[in-house]
Design an enzyme around this catalytic site. Sequence first.
Site, PDB file in Angstrom:
ATOM      1  N   ALA A  35       0.841  -1.202   0.000  1.00 14.83           N
ATOM      2  CA  ALA A  35       0.000   0.000   0.000  1.00 14.83           C
ATOM      3  C   ALA A  35       0.877   1.253   0.000  1.00 14.83           C
ATOM      4  CB  ALA A  35      -0.905   0.008   1.224  1.00 14.83           C
ATOM      5  N   ASP A  36       0.331   2.361  -0.560  1.00 12.24           N
ATOM      6  CA  ASP A  36       0.981   3.652  -0.366  1.00 12.24           C
ATOM      7  C   ASP A  36       0.103   4.484   0.578  1.00 12.24           C
ATOM      8  OD1 ASP A  36      -1.109   4.767  -1.875  1.00 12.24           O
ATOM      9  OD2 ASP A  36       0.073   4.785  -3.712  1.00 12.24           O
ATOM     10  N   SER A  37       0.505   5.730   0.832  1.00 13.14           N
ATOM     11  CA  SER A  37      -0.215   6.510   1.841  1.00 13.14           C
ATOM     12  C   SER A  37      -1.678   6.747   1.449  1.00 13.14           C
ATOM     13  CB  SER A  37       0.500   7.841   2.077  1.00 13.14           C
ATOM     14  OG  SER A  37       0.537   8.577   0.878  1.00 13.14           O
ATOM     15  N   ASP A  39      -3.491   4.689  -0.378  1.00 14.85           N
ATOM     16  CA  ASP A  39      -4.183   3.407  -0.184  1.00 14.85           C
ATOM     17  C   ASP A  39      -4.643   3.257   1.272  1.00 14.85           C
ATOM     18  OD1 ASP A  39      -3.941   2.265  -2.801  1.00 14.85           O
ATOM     19  OD2 ASP A  39      -1.845   1.821  -2.399  1.00 14.85           O
TER      20      ASP A  39
END
Lengths: 79, 427
Positions: A35-37, A39
């Site tokens: 995940a990224d921020s 997400d």
Amino acid sequence: MSDIAEQVKQIVIEHLGVEESKVTPEASFIDDLGADSLDTVELVMAFEEKFGIEIPDDAAEKITTVKDAIEYIEKQKAA
Amino acid sequence: MFQNGGSPRRVVVTGMGIACPLGVGVEHVWRRLLAGESGISAIQSFDVSALPAKIAGQVPAGSRAEGKLDINEWIPVKDQKKMDRFIQLAMVAAEEAVEDSGWRPESEEDRCATGVLIGSGIGGLPTIYDASLQVAAGKAKRISPFFIPSALINLASGQVSIRYGFKGPNHSVVTACATGVHALGDAARLIALGDADVMIAGGAEAAVCEIGMAGFCASRALSTAYNDTPTRASRPWDEGRDGFVMGEGAGVLVLEELEHAKRRGAKIYAEVIGYGMSGDAYHITAPSEDGDGAFRAMRNALRSARLAPGDVQYVNAHGTSTPLGDDLELAAVERLWGEDAKRLAMSSTKSAIGHLLGAAGAVEGIFSILAIRDRVAPPTLNLEKPSRESPIDRVALQAQERPIRVALSNSFGFGGTNASIVFRAAP
């Protein structure tokens, strides 16, 4: 596994598009599940929607693993 | 290209990709276009009962193997929600174009010399609509964190660069229905001027949605008389035309510096030899009454190509099937070509796919290049009774084999923005 834990797991699988086997309690959304921020923002919104709760930003920042999410939501639902 | 500006760098086309109402895949779409097939159909994805226009050119749903679009075959489900449909279509066309070109840079230097310039006329309209509904329902805090990056026009370029690691110029164009030609022309200039060796360039549009249709209906731009016979609705220059037909899709080309392409043994489709622009300074939606803007864009393109009008054998017209615009463009071409008009073929492929707005110029650029490759002019469907005669052969109803070596493609947009681009057979 509790009902809440199972539902959290399903949301994580669906939103992050990851294999079920990878969604262990210790799995970190960012380090282990890709995940990224943004997400994680979406993930927290999905938890709010599913469980009918509010997760304030300062609490959301501390939810970094699957277990964090389950414990936070169980506490909120019990309160 | 642009040799009069002192640059010796020539620009060629080495890859192409299309997703449009005739399908997905350049060769598949081209075959259908030459066969006289139409991609216009009734809108079924949302309720059109309140709208006077009920048809559009829509990318057909189905498997990649049958030349249709199942987005799950192209983009992981997790990433789809981060891209409005216009970006998804750009990704599809870019994948075909990049694969076709065989250009997959591995060194950092090569990646930095490869840029992306994909535009859109309107951008993420369906996404904006959905977010607006949530705000109106009091759910402003529930808007997706991906709303803005999904709707932004330059994110088509951004997403393509991220997927392939292209670290050169990352740019975009927004000039309504002239977007596609501006994207190709500007990208070619970036190569000619040395900012990049390779550019992934084109346009994408997906405005066949509730507010897209309602908006163009309100501006009285769309055809409304052929809702029961959709394939007959887009009829450029025909006396029965009554407006354009909305279309969606994407066209992406790989543009490359000539020596760079030769060194790696790339297949070369054509050379970009001219690009011209103009502004009408007249009206927000209507073309200037004398067609002067179109005339000057074409003249400027020929000037940059150092060609005379008679050197051009095929024009892919803007030709949207509107009562006013079609004849103004025709008159401008007749004026510029003069005596040579009788040797010219000009068709409007919007007759088969509708008006793809910001994607139109890129898709039609590909059709122009294929017209050169195969020496065939694609047809203008439904041109049964021209509203006026012309010495120009408008390729009515059926494709024609013609000795095409140079082709010019026009795109004109709201706001009075005009662009023309010229291609020549591969050097």
